[in-house]
Design a protein around this motif. Structure first.
Motif, PDB file in Angstrom:
ATOM      1  N   ARG A  21      10.431  -2.297  -3.684  1.00  0.00           N
ATOM      2  CA  ARG A  21       9.103  -2.357  -3.051  1.00  0.00           C
ATOM      3  C   ARG A  21       8.612  -0.963  -2.676  1.00  0.00           C
ATOM      4  N   GLU A  42       3.300  -3.178  -2.053  1.00  0.00           N
ATOM      5  CA  GLU A  42       4.631  -3.211  -1.462  1.00  0.00           C
ATOM      6  C   GLU A  42       5.014  -4.627  -1.040  1.00  0.00           C
ATOM      7  N   THR A  45       5.288  -6.972  -4.244  1.00  0.00           N
ATOM      8  CA  THR A  45       6.485  -6.613  -5.005  1.00  0.00           C
ATOM      9  C   THR A  45       7.715  -7.163  -4.303  1.00  0.00           C
ATOM     10  N   SER A  46       7.748  -7.030  -2.992  1.00  0.00           N
ATOM     11  CA  SER A  46       8.877  -7.553  -2.222  1.00  0.00           C
ATOM     12  C   SER A  46       9.051  -9.047  -2.458  1.00  0.00           C
TER      13      SER A  46
END
Length: 137
Positions: A21, A42, A45-46
């Motif tokens: 991330r 971020e 993506t996490s």
């Protein structure tokens, strides 16, 4: 970032989520995404990377790619498991299981590409500019 996506290969372990991330957010910033867009990248993506690490039977590496172009950031997570992620209905009593709802709500587009016999790629796109982002720290 240019037209060619950058790629990071990760081990299928929980610590890879934080690495991935941060890497994706940094790639978005290098591609001139706004700070707000980078935070959205971020978070999303996490979520999809966590699914690849925790909810699949990945015994091989997971590939993470990121690309910025035309006011868009695209992130892809490829893993060897064909199990599809689900957008579950909201349930405030359930712990976990909300990740794909976040992706569905915050991404401008997302999808899944199946690779028969080789797993899948889950991807999302979001705007690189601050316009339309409502995620704050």
């Amino acid at each position: 970032m240019g037209r060619r996506p950058h790629r990071l290969v990760l081990d299928p372990e929980p610590g890879s989520v934080a690495t991935g991330r941060r890497w994706a957010a940094h790639e978005a910033e290098l591609g001139h995404a706004s700070a707000e867009a980078a935070r959205t990248v971020e978070l999303l993506t996490s979520e999809i990377l966590t699914n690849a690490v925790v909810h699949t039977r990945a015994h091989r590496h997971i590939a993470l790619t990121a690309e910025c172009h035309d006011d868009c950031v695209r992130v892809e997570v490829t893993d060897p498991d064909p199990t599809l992620p689900l957008v579950k209905p909201g349930n405030s009593r359930r712990i976990g299981g909300h990740g794909m709802r976040l992706v569905d709500a915050l991404a401008t587009a997302w999808g899944i590409e199946l690779h028969p016999g080789h797993g899948k790629t889950v991807w999302f796109e979001t705007r690189a500019s601050a316009h339309g982002h409502h995620l704050t720290a």
